[in-house]
Design a protein around this motif. Structure first.
Motif: not given
Length: 363
Positions: A202-211
């Motif tokens: 909700a704050l930052f939108g979708s990330p580029e990647a997940v670890s």
């Protein structure tokens, strides 16, 4: 003012009938987080509760119709909105049947046990022309509302690190608790992770990647009870953490920006109030005492200043007020199916990242 009178006055003012609500499940979630909040929202009428066994619902709500089977609930044409507050593994099938019966549907988090199940429900809701939402109520926590305003106002400058914790101290396993048994959708990551993910997206939108590192820490545990998950953005790191072995919890929010830092300990008071049986409403609802406020630190003319930031009052009624108004066509839905799908995507990518010990691109 009694809630029933409030409801009548609200509906008279809008010249409309209340939206009749059926609640499936009267365990901890249904009893604590849904039934009392629904009852406190003008324009919503809790008319039916599906509790397969026991008389808890009947004792708590003697004016509400109690049914024992889904077929009984689906037979009532007067019900318009169904809320599903059952074990995670049952969400998909119950929601599918309710949508096919042409009910609007709210599902307690997590959306489903897999992204594929959630996507199928989204497609079905679109086909049936019905509202579908997930109960990401933590958007209506007072501390998160405060964080959202701080980020939007750029009081911290450009955010470079956003860290959010759910730390508990519960070293002993809970015998018979379904969340602690091996199975799809069980474990702390699927329990607490959706809250943290939804807030971050909700704050930052979708990330580029997940670890991620999703793991078991307690002796004898059958399913994950701790996690460290990082969402990777171009110039920002979002760290989501949870454990059951934190006798001294870390800050709930720790946010670093180019202009300052915000630190907030403790959780929104609404959950404990609902556990005590208090009903949403009144001027004190969702308010934190001053000693629980977070601290904003900034450099002002080469001097570090610290300021206590009042925590906005939290109010879970805001979620159901939005659902009510979205059904009536007055506002856009806040927790959309697509937004809930994004949460499911991160849940699964984190599991994959942890299993494969590598960074996974968000697609």
């Amino acid at each position: 003012m009694r809630l029933g009178v409030q409801n009548v006055l609200f509906c008279l003012a809008l010249k409309q009938q209340p939206i009749n609500v059926g609640l499936i499940g009267f365990g901890f979630a249904g009893r604590t987080f849904h039934a009392p909040v629904i009852r406190a929202v003008p324009g919503l009428q809790l008319t039916t509760i599906l509790q397969r066994k026991g008389n808890d619902a009947a004792n708590a709500y003697p004016d509400v119709r109690i049914v024992r089977t889904l077929e009984e609930l689906l037979a009532f044409d007067s019900v318009q909105l169904v809320v599903i507050a059952t074990p995670n593994v049952s969400h998909f099938d119950l929601a599918r049947q309710c949508l096919l019966a042409r009910f609007h549907v709210v599902i307690d988090k997590p959306f489903a046990t897999t992204y594929a199940e959630a996507a199928e429900l989204v497609a079905l809701a679109e086909k049936c022309g019905r509202l579908l939402s997930v109960y990401h109520s933590r958007r209506f926590d007072g501390d998160f509302k405060t964080v959202r305003n701080l980020v939007a106002s750029e009081a911290l400058g450009r955010i470079v690190l956003y860290e959010s914790h759910y730390d508990r101290y519960r070293p002993q396993l809970r015998a018979g608790a379904w969340r602690e048994q091996a199975g799809a959708g069980n474990g702390v990551w699927f329990d607490l992770g959706p809250h943290l993910i939804d807030q971050a997206l909700a704050l930052f939108g979708s990330p580029e990647a997940v670890s991620a590192d999703v793991r078991i820490e307690r002796d004898g545990a059958a399913v994950d009870d701790a996690f460290d998950v990082t969402l990777l953005y171009p110039r920002l790191r979002v760290q989501l953490r949870g454990t059951m072995l934190a006798s001294k919890p870390a800050p709930h929010f720790l946010i670093h920006g180019t202009k300052g830092c915000y630190v907030k300990y403790g959780l929104d008071p609404q959950e404990n109030a609902l556990k005590r049986g208090e009903l949403p409403g009144g001027s004190a609802w969702g308010k934190e005492p001053q000693e629980a406020w977070g601290t904003l630190s900034r450099m002002e003319v080469d001097e570090l200043t610290e300021q206590a930031i009042p925590t906005e009052p939290g109010d879970y009624r805001g979620y159901y007020e939005n659902v009510r108004d979205a059904i009536l066509g007055k506002v856009a839905l806040a927790v959309t199916p697509q937004g809930a799908l994004s949460v499911m995507r991160v849940l699964e990518l984190a599991q994959q990242s942890s299993l494969e010990r590598r960074v996974i691109q968000y697609t």
